[in-house]
Design a protein around this motif. Structure first.
Motif, PDB file in Angstrom:
ATOM      1  N   GLY A  40       6.020   9.413 -18.601  1.00 19.49           N
ATOM      2  CA  GLY A  40       6.556   9.788 -17.290  1.00 19.49           C
ATOM      3  C   GLY A  40       5.623   9.450 -16.148  1.00 19.49           C
ATOM      4  O   GLY A  40       6.065   9.055 -15.061  1.00 19.49           O
ATOM      5  N   THR A  41       4.313   9.572 -16.371  1.00 18.59           N
ATOM      6  CA  THR A  41       3.360   9.258 -15.305  1.00 18.59           C
ATOM      7  C   THR A  41       3.490   7.808 -14.868  1.00 18.59           C
ATOM      8  O   THR A  41       3.481   7.496 -13.680  1.00 18.59           O
ATOM      9  CB  THR A  41       1.927   9.522 -15.778  1.00 18.59           C
ATOM     10  N   MET A  42       3.621   6.909 -15.849  1.00 15.73           N
ATOM     11  CA  MET A  42       3.727   5.484 -15.536  1.00 15.73           C
ATOM     12  C   MET A  42       5.093   5.151 -14.931  1.00 15.73           C
ATOM     13  O   MET A  42       5.178   4.415 -13.943  1.00 15.73           O
ATOM     14  CB  MET A  42       3.483   4.663 -16.811  1.00 15.73           C
ATOM     15  N   VAL A  43       6.165   5.695 -15.509  1.00 12.66           N
ATOM     16  CA  VAL A  43       7.515   5.364 -15.050  1.00 12.66           C
ATOM     17  C   VAL A  43       7.709   5.784 -13.592  1.00 12.66           C
ATOM     18  O   VAL A  43       8.305   5.052 -12.793  1.00 12.66           O
ATOM     19  CB  VAL A  43       8.571   6.039 -15.958  1.00 12.66           C
ATOM     20  N   PHE A  44       7.197   6.943 -13.228  1.00 14.26           N
ATOM     21  CA  PHE A  44       7.359   7.426 -11.860  1.00 14.26           C
ATOM     22  C   PHE A  44       6.277   6.892 -10.916  1.00 14.26           C
ATOM     23  O   PHE A  44       6.553   6.620  -9.751  1.00 14.26           O
ATOM     24  CB  PHE A  44       7.316   8.964 -11.841  1.00 14.26           C
ATOM     25  N   GLY A  45       5.054   6.753 -11.435  1.00 16.63           N
ATOM     26  CA  GLY A  45       3.946   6.433 -10.544  1.00 16.63           C
ATOM     27  C   GLY A  45       3.682   4.961 -10.320  1.00 16.63           C
ATOM     28  O   GLY A  45       3.364   4.542  -9.196  1.00 16.63           O
ATOM     29  N   LEU A  46       3.811   4.131 -11.375  1.00 17.89           N
ATOM     30  CA  LEU A  46       3.421   2.727 -11.259  1.00 17.89           C
ATOM     31  C   LEU A  46       4.269   1.950 -10.254  1.00 17.89           C
ATOM     32  O   LEU A  46       3.703   1.226  -9.418  1.00 17.89           O
ATOM     33  CB  LEU A  46       3.459   2.059 -12.633  1.00 17.89           C
ATOM     34  N   PRO A  47       5.599   2.039 -10.284  1.00 18.16           N
ATOM     35  CA  PRO A  47       6.368   1.289  -9.272  1.00 18.16           C
ATOM     36  C   PRO A  47       6.017   1.683  -7.843  1.00 18.16           C
ATOM     37  O   PRO A  47       5.931   0.820  -6.964  1.00 18.16           O
ATOM     38  CB  PRO A  47       7.826   1.641  -9.614  1.00 18.16           C
ATOM     39  N   ALA A 125       6.118  21.977 -18.448  1.00 14.45           N
ATOM     40  CA  ALA A 125       4.946  22.512 -17.752  1.00 14.45           C
ATOM     41  C   ALA A 125       3.644  22.237 -18.493  1.00 14.45           C
ATOM     42  O   ALA A 125       2.563  22.300 -17.898  1.00 14.45           O
ATOM     43  CB  ALA A 125       5.106  24.020 -17.536  1.00 14.45           C
ATOM     44  N   GLY A 126       3.709  21.928 -19.790  1.00 14.39           N
ATOM     45  CA  GLY A 126       2.485  21.702 -20.558  1.00 14.39           C
ATOM     46  C   GLY A 126       1.933  20.302 -20.373  1.00 14.39           C
ATOM     47  O   GLY A 126       1.975  19.472 -21.283  1.00 14.39           O
ATOM     48  N   VAL A 127       1.398  20.035 -19.194  1.00 19.32           N
ATOM     49  CA  VAL A 127       1.001  18.681 -18.812  1.00 19.32           C
ATOM     50  C   VAL A 127      -0.389  18.293 -19.312  1.00 19.32           C
ATOM     51  O   VAL A 127      -0.832  17.176 -19.093  1.00 19.32           O
ATOM     52  CB  VAL A 127       1.071  18.507 -17.283  1.00 19.32           C
ATOM     53  N   VAL A 334      -2.947   9.321  -3.041  1.00 17.74           N
ATOM     54  CA  VAL A 334      -2.480  10.706  -3.130  1.00 17.74           C
ATOM     55  C   VAL A 334      -0.991  10.727  -3.460  1.00 17.74           C
ATOM     56  O   VAL A 334      -0.530  11.503  -4.307  1.00 17.74           O
ATOM     57  CB  VAL A 334      -2.767  11.461  -1.818  1.00 17.74           C
ATOM     58  N   VAL A 335      -0.212   9.867  -2.805  1.00 20.65           N
ATOM     59  CA  VAL A 335       1.217   9.781  -3.084  1.00 20.65           C
ATOM     60  C   VAL A 335       1.447   9.371  -4.534  1.00 20.65           C
ATOM     61  O   VAL A 335       2.297   9.943  -5.240  1.00 20.65           O
ATOM     62  CB  VAL A 335       1.897   8.785  -2.127  1.00 20.65           C
ATOM     63  N   VAL A 336       0.698   8.384  -5.003  1.00 21.31           N
ATOM     64  CA  VAL A 336       0.841   7.923  -6.382  1.00 21.31           C
ATOM     65  C   VAL A 336       0.487   9.039  -7.367  1.00 21.31           C
ATOM     66  O   VAL A 336       1.157   9.233  -8.384  1.00 21.31           O
ATOM     67  CB  VAL A 336      -0.039   6.687  -6.628  1.00 21.31           C
ATOM     68  N   SER A 337      -0.566   9.792  -7.060  1.00 17.80           N
ATOM     69  CA  SER A 337      -0.948  10.904  -7.927  1.00 17.80           C
ATOM     70  C   SER A 337       0.156  11.946  -8.003  1.00 17.80           C
ATOM     71  O   SER A 337       0.472  12.458  -9.093  1.00 17.80           O
ATOM     72  CB  SER A 337      -2.240  11.546  -7.403  1.00 17.80           C
ATOM     73  N   PHE A 338       0.759  12.264  -6.875  1.00 18.84           N
ATOM     74  CA  PHE A 338       1.862  13.221  -6.880  1.00 18.84           C
ATOM     75  C   PHE A 338       3.032  12.701  -7.716  1.00 18.84           C
ATOM     76  O   PHE A 338       3.665  13.455  -8.460  1.00 18.84           O
ATOM     77  CB  PHE A 338       2.323  13.499  -5.453  1.00 18.84           C
ATOM     78  N   MET A 339       3.321  11.415  -7.602  1.00 16.75           N
ATOM     79  CA  MET A 339       4.418  10.844  -8.378  1.00 16.75           C
ATOM     80  C   MET A 339       4.101  10.878  -9.875  1.00 16.75           C
ATOM     81  O   MET A 339       4.991  11.154 -10.704  1.00 16.75           O
ATOM     82  CB  MET A 339       4.693   9.411  -7.935  1.00 16.75           C
ATOM     83  N   ALA A 340       2.854  10.614 -10.242  1.00 20.29           N
ATOM     84  CA  ALA A 340       2.475  10.668 -11.653  1.00 20.29           C
ATOM     85  C   ALA A 340       2.592  12.090 -12.188  1.00 20.29           C
ATOM     86  O   ALA A 340       3.088  12.311 -13.304  1.00 20.29           O
ATOM     87  CB  ALA A 340       1.046  10.149 -11.828  1.00 20.29           C
ATOM     88  N   ASN A 341       2.153  13.068 -11.401  1.00 21.77           N
ATOM     89  CA  ASN A 341       2.258  14.464 -11.833  1.00 21.77           C
ATOM     90  C   ASN A 341       3.715  14.898 -11.932  1.00 21.77           C
ATOM     91  O   ASN A 341       4.094  15.635 -12.848  1.00 21.77           O
ATOM     92  CB  ASN A 341       1.503  15.376 -10.865  1.00 21.77           C
ATOM     93  N   ALA A 342       4.533  14.456 -10.991  1.00 22.94           N
ATOM     94  CA  ALA A 342       5.963  14.763 -11.063  1.00 22.94           C
ATOM     95  C   ALA A 342       6.585  14.091 -12.284  1.00 22.94           C
ATOM     96  O   ALA A 342       7.447  14.677 -12.963  1.00 22.94           O
ATOM     97  CB  ALA A 342       6.667  14.296  -9.789  1.00 22.94           C
ATOM     98  N   GLY A 343       6.151  12.875 -12.594  1.00 19.38           N
ATOM     99  CA  GLY A 343       6.703  12.147 -13.720  1.00 19.38           C
ATOM    100  C   GLY A 343       6.424  12.808 -15.051  1.00 19.38           C
ATOM    101  O   GLY A 343       7.298  12.872 -15.919  1.00 19.38           O
ATOM    102  N   THR A 344       5.198  13.332 -15.229  1.00 16.95           N
ATOM    103  CA  THR A 344       4.882  13.969 -16.508  1.00 16.95           C
ATOM    104  C   THR A 344       5.695  15.244 -16.693  1.00 16.95           C
ATOM    105  O   THR A 344       6.128  15.564 -17.808  1.00 16.95           O
ATOM    106  CB  THR A 344       3.373  14.252 -16.614  1.00 16.95           C
ATOM    107  N   PHE A 345       5.943  15.981 -15.620  1.00 22.85           N
ATOM    108  CA  PHE A 345       6.743  17.215 -15.713  1.00 22.85           C
ATOM    109  C   PHE A 345       8.220  16.897 -15.947  1.00 22.85           C
ATOM    110  O   PHE A 345       8.857  17.426 -16.863  1.00 22.85           O
ATOM    111  CB  PHE A 345       6.565  18.041 -14.443  1.00 22.85           C
ATOM    112  N   LEU A 346       8.764  16.010 -15.134  1.00 23.40           N
ATOM    113  CA  LEU A 346      10.192  15.702 -15.228  1.00 23.40           C
ATOM    114  C   LEU A 346      10.524  14.927 -16.500  1.00 23.40           C
ATOM    115  O   LEU A 346      11.561  15.157 -17.128  1.00 23.40           O
ATOM    116  CB  LEU A 346      10.635  14.911 -14.004  1.00 23.40           C
TER     117      LEU A 346
END
Length: 359
Positions: A40-47, A125-127, A334-346
């Motif tokens: 999820g971190t890569m799918v949401f954050g890398l693009p 939540a267990g990231v 910072v934006v990319v980090s937020f997207m990676a964190n959102a990706g691992t949760f979602l």
């Protein structure tokens, strides 16, 4: 930083070895949702990183949530002076400063939509970060009945335990190679060039682990000194005096690092040292070992957060020389980090939800 990270990895392996049977007994939903955590971190954050013009730093920033084991993996594969090293350091710092607040707000918002089973949200939540897990699970539990809230806490802890346990191997053997492949594939298509990319092509062959700058005697001295720093931090923060038991526990941690490093060298450096160190640590505290309880009791007197303190100090020293590079990344990282964190949760929540309905 690498010697400090190996000390931390040894403590982590010793910490989780006793929980391996519990992990093996977990349900399949807990097992398969881990794919969401790590991809999820890569799918949401890398693009997003590529669209914002971030180059190879995107690999380090999006292949994981950037906790201590991820620093060790990137440090050993690319070196902390590399763009990938700067990316994972930026992810580490952003997650440390903003991660818990961001994940709590996100988890609370997603929970309020009533789209997912609370237990699927709990597994999401267990990231792999204790503070972020606690913040996200609390936001989910706050909107449930007391009975469900207890289940949320249980499933979140189990998920976090699995993420912490297999995370080093999953990110090393699957997430990082897949993120490198995705970067080389997507960067020519959607990458935005902010400046000429004069860096060398990303390595796609199996990693060749370079000889460390420090020789073996210097490394041993570094591990002893870092262990001493950890003992000081353990005393100042947790009030644990360095008596014979505590010194024995730290001696075991250092011995695990030395044994792991020796196996790493004997195996021709084909597998990273973090794998050998963590495997030895887990083996020593596995319930099948007759002396596991004694080892766990001795090493348990040393809080793993005390061993993270030298890592933070070395990270600060490493970042200081790369301030111009971080300034160029600016708010984008910072934006990319937020997207990676959102990706691992979602990502984990979606897979857990699907699996719970499928069975």
């Amino acid at each position: 930083m690498q010697p400090a990270l190996l000390i931390f990895i040894a403590k982590l392996g010793l910490l989780i070895g006793g929980s391996l049977p519990k992990i093996m007994a977990s349900g399949w939903a807990l097992v398969f949702q881990e794919f969401g955590h790590f991809f999820g971190t890569m799918v949401f954050g890398l693009p997003v990183a590529l669209l914002l013009g971030i180059k190879r730093e995107a690999i380090g920033a999006t292949f994981s949530v950037g906790r201590e084991p991820s620093l060790a993996i990137i440090g050993e594969r690319f070196g902390m002076d590399s763009p990938e090293g700067r990316g994972v350091l930026a992810e580490y710092l952003t997650g440390t400063v903003f991660g818990a607040v961001f994940i709590a707000l996100l988890a609370g918002l997603i929970t309020s939509l009533n789209l997912f089973n609370p237990l699927a949200l709990a597994m999401g939540a267990g990231v792999g970060s204790g503070s972020m897990m606690a913040a996200a699970s609390a936001a989910v539990a706050a909107q449930q009945t007391p009975e469900v809230a207890r289940d949320v806490a249980t499933f979140a802890a189990a998920s976090n335990l699995i993420t912490t346990t297999i995370g080093t191997y999953f990110t090393l053997l699957l997430s990082l190679p897949f993120t490198i492949w995705a970067y080389t594939t997507l960067e020519p298509l959607i990458g935005r060039t902010r400046r000429p990319d004069t860096t060398a092509p990303v390595e796609t062959a199996p990693p060749s682990h370079e000889e460390p700058a420090l020789g073996t005697p210097a490394l041993v001295l570094a591990w002893v000194l870092i262990a001493a720093y950890g003992l000081i931090g353990n005393k100042l923060t947790y009030g644990t005096a360095p008596d014979a038991a505590v010194l024995g526990g730290m001696a075991i941690i250092v011995a695990v690092v030395l044994a792991g490093w020796a196996l790493y060298r004997l195996a021709g450096r084909r597998l990273p040292a973090v794998i050998w160190v963590s495997l030895i640590g887990m083996a020593l505290t596995h319930p099948a070992m007759p002396f596991a309880a004694d080892v766990a009791a001795l090493t348990g007197k040393i809080n793993f957060l005390a061993l993270a303190t030298p890592i933070l100090a070395f990270a600060g020293l490493s970042i200081a020389k790369d301030v111009p590079a971080f300034r160029r990344l600016g708010w984008r990282i910072v934006v990319v980090s937020f997207m990676a964190n959102a990706g691992t949760f979602l990502g984990a929540t979606l897979i857990a939800q699907f699996w719970m309905h499928a069975v």
